[in-house]
Scaffold this motif. Sequence first.
Motif, PDB file in Angstrom:
ATOM      1  N   LYS A 154      42.696  40.896  38.007  1.00  0.00           N
ATOM      2  CA  LYS A 154      43.507  41.307  39.161  1.00  0.00           C
ATOM      3  C   LYS A 154      44.325  40.140  39.718  1.00  0.00           C
ATOM      4  O   LYS A 154      45.360  40.350  40.347  1.00  0.00           O
ATOM      5  N   GLN A 155      43.836  38.917  39.503  1.00  0.00           N
ATOM      6  CA  GLN A 155      44.501  37.701  40.007  1.00  0.00           C
ATOM      7  C   GLN A 155      44.628  36.714  38.840  1.00  0.00           C
ATOM      8  O   GLN A 155      43.913  35.729  38.766  1.00  0.00           O
ATOM      9  N   PRO A 156      45.549  36.968  37.891  1.00  0.00           N
ATOM     10  CA  PRO A 156      45.554  36.217  36.628  1.00  0.00           C
ATOM     11  C   PRO A 156      46.266  34.861  36.658  1.00  0.00           C
ATOM     12  O   PRO A 156      46.565  34.299  35.601  1.00  0.00           O
ATOM     13  N   ILE A 157      46.527  34.341  37.824  1.00  0.00           N
ATOM     14  CA  ILE A 157      47.155  33.029  37.924  1.00  0.00           C
ATOM     15  C   ILE A 157      46.087  31.994  38.273  1.00  0.00           C
ATOM     16  O   ILE A 157      45.401  32.119  39.285  1.00  0.00           O
ATOM     17  N   ILE A 158      45.957  30.980  37.419  1.00  0.00           N
ATOM     18  CA  ILE A 158      44.958  29.936  37.619  1.00  0.00           C
ATOM     19  C   ILE A 158      45.631  28.681  38.149  1.00  0.00           C
ATOM     20  O   ILE A 158      46.701  28.286  37.673  1.00  0.00           O
TER      21      ILE A 158
END
Length: 433
Positions: A13-17
């Motif tokens: 859901k939050q694929p930015i690292i």
Amino acid sequence: MVTTEQLYEIYKKQPIICTDTRAITTGCLFFALKGENFDANTFAAQALADGAAFAIVDNPKIAKSDRYLLVDDVLTALQNLAKHHRKQLNIPVIGLTGSNGKTTTKELIRAVLAEQFKTFATKGNLNNHIGVPLSILSMQSDVEIAVIEMGANHQKEIELLCEIAQPTHGLITNVGMAHLDGFGGFEGVKKGKAELFAYLKTNHGFAFINRNNPYLLEMSSKADLNKVIYYGTEKENTISGKLKHSDPLIEFEWANQSTTYEAKANLTGTYNFENILAAICIGDFFKISAEKINNGLANYFPTNNRSQLTKTENNTVICDFYNANPSSMAAALNNLKALNSTHKTVIIGDMFELGPEAAEQHLLVAQLAQQNQIDQVIFIGKNFYEFKDQFNGDFFATPEAAKEYLINNPIKNSLVLLKGSRGMALEQLLPLI
């Protein structure tokens, strides 16, 4: 404690690292990694305030709300998350390592594969125990094929990176005198790089091997590889090639089992020919047409200060100062010798991570620079400076001292090789050349 599976559901859901509070984006996952001089757990609150959706931490005292995700170790959590994500991607992954030419070869392979596939390739030099997981986690579901660069400065590191990236195919560009301090000498370099072959053997992967390189043949034989595709200069290879011209840019011919083709590349340096053949071999293996392969090569322009030919107001400069080791330095010096120019200048800086062999290797490079009949040689760095009384040339202990010299003694109408290890920051000299 948050498990890998739970963390993956959040990642989907939050694929930015993000691992740097200076680069926080809204909705990202902030991994609070530790470094030699910092503990990013202490920055987690700021990351959340700046817009991160969650902060992954390993200090229970930091975890004050449900936006803090507590794990045993943040780095291990990042690596395990990348492994889990990689398993969801049913695509070919080409693992690439080597002492020299990794990034150039990666970019050439990417350029060729991108002619036909949605291709992912490691960005910049994100090729270590942190960079590889970040690369894997930045791969989206529509990627059809990936090229993952793997760097290492000690044994067992390639093994770890293979466990994360899970390559189905692999390539070692070469083995040379690089990171000798960490690997424990040249035999240690060979053993460390061969960890890629060991992984491919265990997991039934394909290896692309330069048959002209005896070290790679030895290493592949020891690994007992049974899925091997060869490239090189001889006709017996799946892909063979012949260098026709390299002054300054490379022109060549290559052949598969049925046809010979003429091609060009926007690269200087005879040493890059084997990197080009590797890209052709991989493109041919994945059934890309010769026309598309040649088009991909022709449209690749180096922009990363690796074998990059640059015209300045006064000179032509071979910008090869992203990094250096004894093997790549010798290749660059010998290439310069072969190029036609009325005046040649070498500006070379110290080579790092050579350990006890540093003095000997700098001496050998200095000797080669003298033997190659170059008009002007400028040595920069404390290692080269030790030999200032033994050789002709200009010696400077620091780049700053060299800058002052170049301001007062400008180089004009010369073919200039500018090369040194990354830590020498020789890019600061380019505006003066």
